[in-house]
Motif scaffolding. Structure first.
Motif, PDB file in Angstrom:
ATOM      1  N   ASP A  79       0.820  -1.215   0.000  1.00  0.00           N
ATOM      2  CA  ASP A  79       0.000   0.000   0.000  1.00  0.00           C
ATOM      3  C   ASP A  79       0.857   1.270   0.000  1.00  0.00           C
ATOM      4  OD1 ASP A  79      -2.525   1.080  -0.158  1.00  0.00           O
ATOM      5  OD2 ASP A  79      -2.736   1.336   2.012  1.00  0.00           O
ATOM      6  N   LEU A  80       2.171   1.117   0.119  1.00  0.00           N
ATOM      7  CA  LEU A  80       3.081   2.271   0.152  1.00  0.00           C
ATOM      8  C   LEU A  80       3.572   2.537  -1.269  1.00  0.00           C
ATOM      9  CD1 LEU A  80       4.525   4.300   2.037  1.00  0.00           C
ATOM     10  CD2 LEU A  80       6.414   2.669   2.196  1.00  0.00           C
ATOM     11  N   LYS A  81       2.797   3.279  -2.021  1.00  0.00           N
ATOM     12  CA  LYS A  81       3.072   3.480  -3.449  1.00  0.00           C
ATOM     13  C   LYS A  81       3.860   4.779  -3.647  1.00  0.00           C
ATOM     14  CE  LYS A  81      -0.927   0.783  -4.844  1.00  0.00           C
ATOM     15  NZ  LYS A  81      -0.096  -0.397  -5.188  1.00  0.00           N
ATOM     16  N   ILE A  82       5.133   4.710  -3.298  1.00  0.00           N
ATOM     17  CA  ILE A  82       6.015   5.872  -3.393  1.00  0.00           C
ATOM     18  C   ILE A  82       7.383   5.427  -3.890  1.00  0.00           C
ATOM     19  CG2 ILE A  82       4.849   7.036  -1.473  1.00  0.00           C
ATOM     20  CD1 ILE A  82       7.238   6.308   0.295  1.00  0.00           C
ATOM     21  N   THR A  83       8.167   6.395  -4.343  1.00  0.00           N
ATOM     22  CA  THR A  83       9.585   6.172  -4.623  1.00  0.00           C
ATOM     23  C   THR A  83      10.395   6.972  -3.621  1.00  0.00           C
ATOM     24  OG1 THR A  83       9.175   5.911  -6.997  1.00  0.00           O
ATOM     25  CG2 THR A  83      11.439   6.384  -6.310  1.00  0.00           C
ATOM     26  N   ILE A  84      11.153   6.312  -2.776  1.00  0.00           N
ATOM     27  CA  ILE A  84      12.046   7.001  -1.852  1.00  0.00           C
ATOM     28  C   ILE A  84      13.311   7.325  -2.627  1.00  0.00           C
ATOM     29  CG2 ILE A  84      13.368   6.833   0.285  1.00  0.00           C
ATOM     30  CD1 ILE A  84      11.187   4.970   1.351  1.00  0.00           C
ATOM     31  N   ALA A  85      13.503   8.627  -2.901  1.00  0.00           N
ATOM     32  CA  ALA A  85      14.514   9.044  -3.876  1.00  0.00           C
ATOM     33  C   ALA A  85      15.834   9.451  -3.246  1.00  0.00           C
ATOM     34  CB  ALA A  85      13.967  10.191  -4.717  1.00  0.00           C
ATOM     35  N   GLY A  86      15.786  10.170  -2.116  1.00  0.00           N
ATOM     36  CA  GLY A  86      17.016  10.680  -1.521  1.00  0.00           C
ATOM     37  C   GLY A  86      16.928  10.698  -0.011  1.00  0.00           C
ATOM     38  N   VAL A  87      18.074  10.616   0.633  1.00  0.00           N
ATOM     39  CA  VAL A  87      18.137  10.575   2.093  1.00  0.00           C
ATOM     40  C   VAL A  87      19.218  11.537   2.579  1.00  0.00           C
ATOM     41  CG1 VAL A  87      18.545   9.145   4.129  1.00  0.00           C
ATOM     42  CG2 VAL A  87      17.407   8.156   2.133  1.00  0.00           C
ATOM     43  N   SER A  88      18.857  12.354   3.569  1.00  0.00           N
ATOM     44  CA  SER A  88      19.822  13.204   4.247  1.00  0.00           C
ATOM     45  C   SER A  88      20.098  12.584   5.617  1.00  0.00           C
ATOM     46  CB  SER A  88      19.268  14.621   4.413  1.00  0.00           C
ATOM     47  OG  SER A  88      20.197  15.436   5.100  1.00  0.00           O
ATOM     48  N   ARG A  89      21.365  12.223   5.839  1.00  0.00           N
ATOM     49  CA  ARG A  89      21.768  11.566   7.089  1.00  0.00           C
ATOM     50  C   ARG A  89      23.030  12.257   7.595  1.00  0.00           C
ATOM     51  NH1 ARG A  89      22.419   5.438   6.266  1.00  0.00           N
ATOM     52  NH2 ARG A  89      20.129   5.589   6.225  1.00  0.00           N
ATOM     53  N   GLY A  90      22.896  12.968   8.716  1.00  0.00           N
ATOM     54  CA  GLY A  90      24.016  13.753   9.198  1.00  0.00           C
ATOM     55  C   GLY A  90      24.325  14.859   8.215  1.00  0.00           C
ATOM     56  N   ASN A  91      25.570  14.946   7.782  1.00  0.00           N
ATOM     57  CA  ASN A  91      25.971  15.946   6.793  1.00  0.00           C
ATOM     58  C   ASN A  91      25.987  15.394   5.374  1.00  0.00           C
ATOM     59  OD1 ASN A  91      26.415  18.008   8.706  1.00  0.00           O
ATOM     60  ND2 ASN A  91      28.424  17.137   9.211  1.00  0.00           N
ATOM     61  N   ARG A  92      25.458  14.199   5.195  1.00  0.00           N
ATOM     62  CA  ARG A  92      25.525  13.525   3.899  1.00  0.00           C
ATOM     63  C   ARG A  92      24.131  13.404   3.279  1.00  0.00           C
ATOM     64  NH1 ARG A  92      25.789   7.352   3.146  1.00  0.00           N
ATOM     65  NH2 ARG A  92      26.220   7.087   0.921  1.00  0.00           N
ATOM     66  N   PHE A  93      24.053  13.687   1.980  1.00  0.00           N
ATOM     67  CA  PHE A  93      22.809  13.440   1.244  1.00  0.00           C
ATOM     68  C   PHE A  93      23.127  12.478   0.108  1.00  0.00           C
ATOM     69  CE2 PHE A  93      19.721  14.163  -2.114  1.00  0.00           C
ATOM     70  CZ  PHE A  93      18.530  14.071  -1.405  1.00  0.00           C
ATOM     71  N   PHE A  94      22.339  11.403  -0.029  1.00  0.00           N
ATOM     72  CA  PHE A  94      22.629  10.427  -1.072  1.00  0.00           C
ATOM     73  C   PHE A  94      21.364   9.974  -1.786  1.00  0.00           C
ATOM     74  CE2 PHE A  94      22.244   8.223   2.974  1.00  0.00           C
ATOM     75  CZ  PHE A  94      21.413   7.141   2.713  1.00  0.00           C
ATOM     76  N   ARG A  95      21.542   9.618  -3.022  1.00  0.00           N
ATOM     77  CA  ARG A  95      20.475   9.032  -3.829  1.00  0.00           C
ATOM     78  C   ARG A  95      20.353   7.570  -3.427  1.00  0.00           C
ATOM     79  NH1 ARG A  95      19.872   4.623  -7.092  1.00  0.00           N
ATOM     80  NH2 ARG A  95      19.421   4.958  -9.304  1.00  0.00           N
TER      81      ARG A  95
END
Length: 457
Positions: free
Chosen positions: A181-197
């Protein structure tokens, strides 16, 4: 591309920095020698001291060979004249101007900014852009950031994950199978000082700030599943009755079902907006005054929105309001230092008008069939909406074979009226509208994917 940026304030500096990163030939004009010295010392750009409304200054800035004029000084009139000179004297093809005064933006005078009158190709209204962003945050309070695409059909949403999020520790490649039922695309994550695809092997952690892309009708359910559901605020206090505060109150009135109180320090302005607003109670006083906040019903307020011209007032009034019982707080800040401080003292949402204005301008700077651009996390990445053309390397093959740049992920595809959640076997067709996330170092590669030939706005 050769661009002239007229104005070296925070917005002008941000635009120049972004264009310089992308190897554009940039010249910045400002009347303040200190600002020009700062921008030329820190960025790979030329600087000219003077007014962008003067032909000799534009001549010195290289206007004869420029492709674009971006006028973002603090004066609407200087911005207007700079664009007029850029057109009439130098023939610069594309002119963008930041216009703040509401009188210029009145719909009755919509034809003023046209090639036959005042030749500005794109008018940027920061107040309207910021008011729209605030409304989105009030209607979707669990999100710290929202950007809409495809005329509102597709949303990109930023949320912070708490320890009760059910998909923590699950490889993202398995999420759709475990949570159908979770119809999304998780595209990017910000963790600490890092952002990644993201990739299929990544696992989310408590405290991650994630950006997901979904069809609008799926967003509320997605937020519920991710454990961040919050009801829309109905009792709202707005601190500051300037153009942004007024626009937000008027929009909330039109949406109905909200109890709105506004606090405005200036007696004349308070009286003026009280006459114009129909269902908003306007109180004259300071947002730092606990008695005024109590009179506005702060103990029962579900949201306080501080929108004055002072970052300090916005921050302190929101802190006081929360201590008096307000559930959530949203504040407008212009200085990055206040944004970081705000989060550390419990402010829920921070709105940065500079970032919003820069994102709007970037849309018109990009090459190819790119419809809109939204810069996130101070330029670490961009959300892009673009039309796939027949000659694009994306078209006619499964995404698993499309050789996308490593910092790019497709979030959603719209074909006609259908919104498609992309999978490895999804095939992009010519004419599809694509919403994607790209890290800043891959922006030029994205432009190449969505253009037939070298093409400038």
């Amino acid at each position: 591309m050769r661009a002239i940026v007229c104005g070296a304030g925070r917005v002008g500096y941000g635009i120049a920095a972004r264009l310089a990163q992308e190897k554009a030939d940039v010249t910045v004009i400002d009347q303040a020698p200190a600002l020009i010295r700062q921008v030329t010392e820190r960025l790979d750009v030329r600087g000219v001291v003077g007014s962008g409304s003067y032909p000799d200054v534009l001549q010195e800035a290289g206007a004869r060979d420029a492709d674009m004029m971006i006028a973002v000084t603090a004066s609407d009139e200087v911005n207007i004249v700079a664009c007029q000179m850029a057109h009439s004297v130098f023939g610069i093809p594309t002119k963008l101007a930041r216009i703040r005064a509401q009188s210029y933006l009145d719909r009755r005078y919509a034809d003023v900014f046209s090639r036959d009158n005042i030749p500005i190709d794109v008018v940027i209204s920061p107040e309207k852009e910021v008011a729209d962003a605030i409304l989105q945050r009030l209607t979707t309070p669990a999100a710290f950031d929202i950007k809409t695409f495809a005329e509102g059909r597709i949303w990109a949403v930023g949320i912070r994950l708490s320890d009760d999020c059910p998909i923590l520790g699950t490889p993202l490649g398995q999420v759709r199978e475990l949570f159908p039922d979770l119809k999304i695309t998780i595209a990017g994550v910000s963790r600490g000082n890092r952002f990644f695809r993201t990739s299929s092997e990544d696992q989310l952690q408590t405290g991650d700030e994630v950006y997901f892309v979904a069809e609008r009708s799926r967003v509320d359910r997605a937020i519920q599943i991710l454990g961040q559901d919050q009801a829309r605020a109905r009792r709202i206090i707005i601190v500051g009755g300037g153009n942004i505060g007024f626009d937000v109150a008027a929009a909330l009135e039109s949406m109905g079902q909200s109890k709105i109180r506004m606090i405005e320090r200036d007696p004349a302005r308070a009286a003026q907006i009280a006459e114009k607003l129909e269902r908003t109670i306007v109180l004259q006083g300071s947002g730092l005054d606990r008695e005024i906040l109590r009179e506005a019903g702060v103990a029962d307020a579900e949201a306080v929105v501080a929108l004055t011209n002072s970052d300090e007032t916005n921050l302190l009034s929101a802190i006081i309001a929360k201590r008096e019982g307000a559930r959530r707080s949203n504040i407008l800040v212009n200085e990055p230092e206040y944004a970081d401080l705000s989060r550390s003292v419990g402010i829920d949402r921070v709105i940065d008008p500079r970032a919003i204005t820069i994102s709007t301008i970037l849309h018109h700077v990009r090459r190819g069939r790119i419809k809109s651009v939204y810069s996130i996390l101070d330029g670490k990445a961009e959300l892009v909406e673009a039309i796939a053309l027949e000659t694009s390397d994306l078209v006619g093959k499964p995404l698993s074979e499309a050789n996308l740049p490593s910092g790019v992920i497709i979030g959603s595809v719209m074909r006609g009226d259908e919104v498609i959640l992309p999978r490895a076997q999804t095939v992009i067709e010519a004419g599809d509208l694509v919403v994607l996330l790209t890290l800043k170092e891959h922006v030029s590669a994205v432009e190449k994917l969505f253009r037939v030939s070298v093409e400038y706005f």
